[in-house]
Design a protein around this motif. Structure first.
Motif, PDB file in Angstrom:
ATOM      1  N   GLU A 136      -9.934  10.421   2.679  1.00  0.00           N
ATOM      2  CA  GLU A 136     -10.404  11.450   3.622  1.00  0.00           C
ATOM      3  C   GLU A 136     -11.766  11.994   3.222  1.00  0.00           C
ATOM      4  OE1 GLU A 136      -8.941  12.112   6.328  1.00  0.00           O
ATOM      5  OE2 GLU A 136      -6.890  11.397   6.067  1.00  0.00           O
ATOM      6  N   HIS A 137     -12.235  11.650   2.032  1.00  0.00           N
ATOM      7  CA  HIS A 137     -13.413  12.337   1.478  1.00  0.00           C
ATOM      8  C   HIS A 137     -14.623  11.421   1.281  1.00  0.00           C
ATOM      9  CE1 HIS A 137     -10.623  15.626   0.786  1.00  0.00           C
ATOM     10  NE2 HIS A 137      -9.844  14.822   0.058  1.00  0.00           N
ATOM     11  N   PHE A 138     -14.542  10.145   1.667  1.00  0.00           N
ATOM     12  CA  PHE A 138     -15.720   9.292   1.538  1.00  0.00           C
ATOM     13  C   PHE A 138     -15.802   8.338   2.722  1.00  0.00           C
ATOM     14  CE2 PHE A 138     -12.313   7.143  -0.815  1.00  0.00           C
ATOM     15  CZ  PHE A 138     -12.327   5.881  -0.237  1.00  0.00           C
ATOM     16  N   ASP A 139     -17.009   7.860   2.946  1.00  0.00           N
ATOM     17  CA  ASP A 139     -17.247   6.941   4.055  1.00  0.00           C
ATOM     18  C   ASP A 139     -16.642   5.575   3.739  1.00  0.00           C
ATOM     19  OD1 ASP A 139     -18.863   4.872   5.632  1.00  0.00           O
ATOM     20  OD2 ASP A 139     -19.506   6.763   6.539  1.00  0.00           O
ATOM     21  N   ASN A 140     -16.044   4.949   4.738  1.00  0.00           N
ATOM     22  CA  ASN A 140     -15.443   3.637   4.520  1.00  0.00           C
ATOM     23  C   ASN A 140     -16.459   2.570   4.127  1.00  0.00           C
ATOM     24  OD1 ASN A 140     -12.834   4.417   4.890  1.00  0.00           O
ATOM     25  ND2 ASN A 140     -12.648   3.649   6.990  1.00  0.00           N
ATOM     26  N   ALA A 141     -17.717   2.795   4.477  1.00  0.00           N
ATOM     27  CA  ALA A 141     -18.759   1.828   4.082  1.00  0.00           C
ATOM     28  C   ALA A 141     -18.843   1.732   2.564  1.00  0.00           C
ATOM     29  CB  ALA A 141     -20.104   2.238   4.669  1.00  0.00           C
ATOM     30  N   ASN A 142     -18.643   2.866   1.882  1.00  0.00           N
ATOM     31  CA  ASN A 142     -18.672   2.852   0.422  1.00  0.00           C
ATOM     32  C   ASN A 142     -17.485   2.072  -0.146  1.00  0.00           C
ATOM     33  OD1 ASN A 142     -20.993   4.458   0.371  1.00  0.00           O
ATOM     34  ND2 ASN A 142     -19.802   6.347   0.487  1.00  0.00           N
ATOM     35  N   ALA A 143     -16.336   2.228   0.479  1.00  0.00           N
ATOM     36  CA  ALA A 143     -15.164   1.474   0.042  1.00  0.00           C
ATOM     37  C   ALA A 143     -15.375  -0.021   0.249  1.00  0.00           C
ATOM     38  CB  ALA A 143     -13.930   1.940   0.812  1.00  0.00           C
ATOM     39  N   ALA A 144     -16.001  -0.378   1.376  1.00  0.00           N
ATOM     40  CA  ALA A 144     -16.280  -1.791   1.652  1.00  0.00           C
ATOM     41  C   ALA A 144     -17.217  -2.373   0.596  1.00  0.00           C
ATOM     42  CB  ALA A 144     -16.878  -1.946   3.044  1.00  0.00           C
TER      43      ALA A 144
ATOM     44  N   SER B  63      -8.227 -11.006   1.659  1.00  0.00           N
ATOM     45  CA  SER B  63      -7.367  -9.944   1.158  1.00  0.00           C
ATOM     46  C   SER B  63      -8.062  -8.587   1.241  1.00  0.00           C
ATOM     47  CB  SER B  63      -6.959 -10.245  -0.286  1.00  0.00           C
ATOM     48  OG  SER B  63      -6.134  -9.243  -0.816  1.00  0.00           O
ATOM     49  N   SER B  64      -9.343  -8.570   0.929  1.00  0.00           N
ATOM     50  CA  SER B  64     -10.095  -7.311   0.986  1.00  0.00           C
ATOM     51  C   SER B  64     -10.150  -6.770   2.408  1.00  0.00           C
ATOM     52  CB  SER B  64     -11.515  -7.521   0.449  1.00  0.00           C
ATOM     53  OG  SER B  64     -11.493  -7.818  -0.926  1.00  0.00           O
ATOM     54  N   ALA B  65     -10.428  -7.664   3.365  1.00  0.00           N
ATOM     55  CA  ALA B  65     -10.507  -7.224   4.763  1.00  0.00           C
ATOM     56  C   ALA B  65      -9.161  -6.707   5.261  1.00  0.00           C
ATOM     57  CB  ALA B  65     -10.999  -8.385   5.640  1.00  0.00           C
ATOM     58  N   VAL B  66      -8.085  -7.407   4.908  1.00  0.00           N
ATOM     59  CA  VAL B  66      -6.750  -7.024   5.366  1.00  0.00           C
ATOM     60  C   VAL B  66      -6.335  -5.676   4.790  1.00  0.00           C
ATOM     61  CG1 VAL B  66      -4.302  -7.594   5.172  1.00  0.00           C
ATOM     62  CG2 VAL B  66      -5.943  -9.364   5.816  1.00  0.00           C
ATOM     63  N   TRP B  67      -6.513  -5.511   3.472  1.00  0.00           N
ATOM     64  CA  TRP B  67      -6.042  -4.264   2.852  1.00  0.00           C
ATOM     65  C   TRP B  67      -6.996  -3.101   3.084  1.00  0.00           C
ATOM     66  CZ3 TRP B  67      -1.219  -4.279   2.233  1.00  0.00           C
ATOM     67  CH2 TRP B  67      -0.550  -5.461   1.884  1.00  0.00           C
ATOM     68  N   PHE B  68      -8.263  -3.411   3.337  1.00  0.00           N
ATOM     69  CA  PHE B  68      -9.195  -2.376   3.790  1.00  0.00           C
ATOM     70  C   PHE B  68      -8.681  -1.792   5.110  1.00  0.00           C
ATOM     71  CE2 PHE B  68     -12.815  -1.313   6.564  1.00  0.00           C
ATOM     72  CZ  PHE B  68     -13.462  -0.358   5.794  1.00  0.00           C
ATOM     73  N   ASP B  69      -8.244  -2.671   6.005  1.00  0.00           N
ATOM     74  CA  ASP B  69      -7.653  -2.234   7.279  1.00  0.00           C
ATOM     75  C   ASP B  69      -6.387  -1.410   7.040  1.00  0.00           C
ATOM     76  OD1 ASP B  69      -6.401  -2.023   9.728  1.00  0.00           O
ATOM     77  OD2 ASP B  69      -6.052  -4.175   9.967  1.00  0.00           O
ATOM     78  N   PHE B  70      -5.510  -1.894   6.193  1.00  0.00           N
ATOM     79  CA  PHE B  70      -4.200  -1.256   6.008  1.00  0.00           C
ATOM     80  C   PHE B  70      -4.300   0.121   5.357  1.00  0.00           C
ATOM     81  CE2 PHE B  70      -0.232  -0.442   3.739  1.00  0.00           C
ATOM     82  CZ  PHE B  70       0.720  -0.689   4.723  1.00  0.00           C
ATOM     83  N   PHE B  71      -5.074   0.201   4.273  1.00  0.00           N
ATOM     84  CA  PHE B  71      -5.102   1.442   3.488  1.00  0.00           C
ATOM     85  C   PHE B  71      -6.171   2.434   3.933  1.00  0.00           C
ATOM     86  CE2 PHE B  71      -2.969  -1.235   0.225  1.00  0.00           C
ATOM     87  CZ  PHE B  71      -1.894  -0.418  -0.062  1.00  0.00           C
ATOM     88  N   LEU B  72      -7.310   1.944   4.414  1.00  0.00           N
ATOM     89  CA  LEU B  72      -8.485   2.808   4.503  1.00  0.00           C
ATOM     90  C   LEU B  72      -8.992   3.058   5.912  1.00  0.00           C
ATOM     91  CD1 LEU B  72     -10.418   1.369   1.428  1.00  0.00           C
ATOM     92  CD2 LEU B  72      -8.910   3.358   1.506  1.00  0.00           C
ATOM     93  N   THR B  73      -8.376   2.482   6.919  1.00  0.00           N
ATOM     94  CA  THR B  73      -8.797   2.753   8.295  1.00  0.00           C
ATOM     95  C   THR B  73      -7.647   3.400   9.065  1.00  0.00           C
ATOM     96  OG1 THR B  73      -8.093   0.605   9.203  1.00  0.00           O
ATOM     97  CG2 THR B  73     -10.300   0.724   8.259  1.00  0.00           C
ATOM     98  N   MET B  74      -8.005   4.218  10.016  1.00  0.00           N
ATOM     99  CA  MET B  74      -6.993   4.911  10.823  1.00  0.00           C
ATOM    100  C   MET B  74      -6.530   4.013  11.977  1.00  0.00           C
ATOM    101  SD  MET B  74      -8.496   8.787  10.945  1.00  0.00           S
ATOM    102  CE  MET B  74      -7.011   9.384  11.756  1.00  0.00           C
ATOM    103  N   PRO B  75      -5.219   4.016  12.285  1.00  0.00           N
ATOM    104  CA  PRO B  75      -4.150   4.772  11.602  1.00  0.00           C
ATOM    105  C   PRO B  75      -3.824   4.164  10.244  1.00  0.00           C
ATOM    106  CG  PRO B  75      -3.226   3.327  13.264  1.00  0.00           C
ATOM    107  CD  PRO B  75      -4.726   3.226  13.408  1.00  0.00           C
ATOM    108  N   TYR B  76      -3.649   5.024   9.246  1.00  0.00           N
ATOM    109  CA  TYR B  76      -3.396   4.580   7.884  1.00  0.00           C
ATOM    110  C   TYR B  76      -2.044   3.877   7.768  1.00  0.00           C
ATOM    111  CZ  TYR B  76      -7.293   7.666   6.700  1.00  0.00           C
ATOM    112  OH  TYR B  76      -8.525   8.278   6.641  1.00  0.00           O
ATOM    113  N   ASP B  77      -1.962   3.010   6.757  1.00  0.00           N
ATOM    114  CA  ASP B  77      -0.732   2.259   6.448  1.00  0.00           C
ATOM    115  C   ASP B  77      -0.270   1.438   7.652  1.00  0.00           C
ATOM    116  OD1 ASP B  77      -0.815   3.513   3.967  1.00  0.00           O
ATOM    117  OD2 ASP B  77       0.370   5.207   4.703  1.00  0.00           O
ATOM    118  N   SER B  78      -1.242   0.887   8.341  1.00  0.00           N
ATOM    119  CA  SER B  78      -0.959   0.053   9.503  1.00  0.00           C
ATOM    120  C   SER B  78      -2.064  -0.996   9.613  1.00  0.00           C
ATOM    121  CB  SER B  78      -0.929   0.901  10.773  1.00  0.00           C
ATOM    122  OG  SER B  78      -0.954   0.078  11.919  1.00  0.00           O
ATOM    123  N   PHE B  79      -1.703  -2.146  10.160  1.00  0.00           N
ATOM    124  CA  PHE B  79      -2.694  -3.194  10.340  1.00  0.00           C
ATOM    125  C   PHE B  79      -3.381  -3.069  11.707  1.00  0.00           C
ATOM    126  CE2 PHE B  79       0.196  -5.183   7.205  1.00  0.00           C
ATOM    127  CZ  PHE B  79      -0.724  -5.384   6.187  1.00  0.00           C
TER     128      PHE B  79
END
Length: 249
Positions: free
Chosen positions: A28-36, A61-77
């Motif tokens: 919730e506290h950083f831009d997803n671009a940084n996580a990417a 794997s990075s693209a899939v779990w980036f979607d699952f953990f870090l994009t809304m809705p969370y914990d969803s593909f």
């Protein structure tokens, strides 16, 4: 490579979700671009080992779990934001591109290392010729070099320079059987006959090496074949100043 292939493949599967999971409390506290970008670093760390499959798996794997953990809705593909979709796709594309670049770099490094080895072999042989040592020893040394450079089973020297119908490794690096030029890089060296490599000096034949590649397909490139010709020529230079030697089998 076999020693670390399995651990690298395992890391390519597990490292991206582990990193994404570690970032979850802070999503919730950083831009997803940084996580990417952080995940790109993970992909690079895997890709540097030069295993294409591992790099591709890490990218996917990075693209899939980036979607699952870090994009809304969370914990969803599922991804709701167009921006997040673009980031996930870019992460996949950049990850695969980085893998290809890493593999290319390792290939160039390996080629440079091989070239250095070839050059060392030719220089060592030249020094032996200049020192005027035993021709027998020189031929043994060149036999070993030819076997290593061409990736063949072995080589033997015969003092006779009589022409035969056997396949021939020519001064320009081509391999011919009669008038037919063989496609060595595609089909490999002949396995059903010895390949003749003429030993000569100033255009004068001094003998020949008979090269054997029977147990496996050897595909030396043009550079390797030209190194073999240069090594044989060193023997030819030595034989012009010394007595003929006995056949080496």
């Amino acid at each position: 490579m076999e020693n670390y292939r399995t651990p690298v493949l395992t890391a390519s599967v597990l490292a991206p979700p582990a990193v994404c999971a570690l970032l979850t409390p802070f999503r919730e506290h950083f831009d997803n671009a940084n996580a990417a970008l952080l995940l790109v670093v993970v992909i690079v760390a895997v890709a540097v080992f030069g295993i294409r499959l591992a790099g591709v798996i890490a990218a996917v794997s990075s693209a899939v779990w980036f979607d699952f953990f870090l994009t809304m809705p969370y914990d969803s593909f599922t991804i709701n934001s167009t921006n997040d979709v673009e980031q996930a796709v870019l992460l996949l594309v950049i990850g695969i591109a980085v893998t290809q670049i890493a593999i290319w770099g390792r290939g160039q490094q390996a080629k440079a290392s091989r070239r250095a080895g070839y050059l060392d072999g030719v220089i060592t042989t030249s020094q032996a010729v200049a020192a005027g040592g035993s021709t027998d020893d020189l031929i043994e040394q060149v036999r070993a070099e030819l076997t290593a450079v061409l990736g063949i089973d072995g080589a033997k020297f015969v003092a006779s320079s009589k022409q035969t119908q056997a396949p021939r490794l020519n001064p320009d690096g081509s391999v011919t059987r009669g008038s037919h030029v063989l496609k060595v890089e595609r089909d490999g060296l002949p396995t059903n006959a010895e390949i003749e490599l003429t030993v000569q000096h100033a255009g004068e034949p001094r003998g020949r090496f008979l090269l054997t590649a029977a147990s496996r397909i050897a595909r030396p490139d043009l550079e390797q074949r030209l190194v073999a010709v240069a090594l044989a020529d060193q023997v030819g230079a030595a034989l012009t100043t010394q007595e003929p030697v006995r056949p080496h089998v």
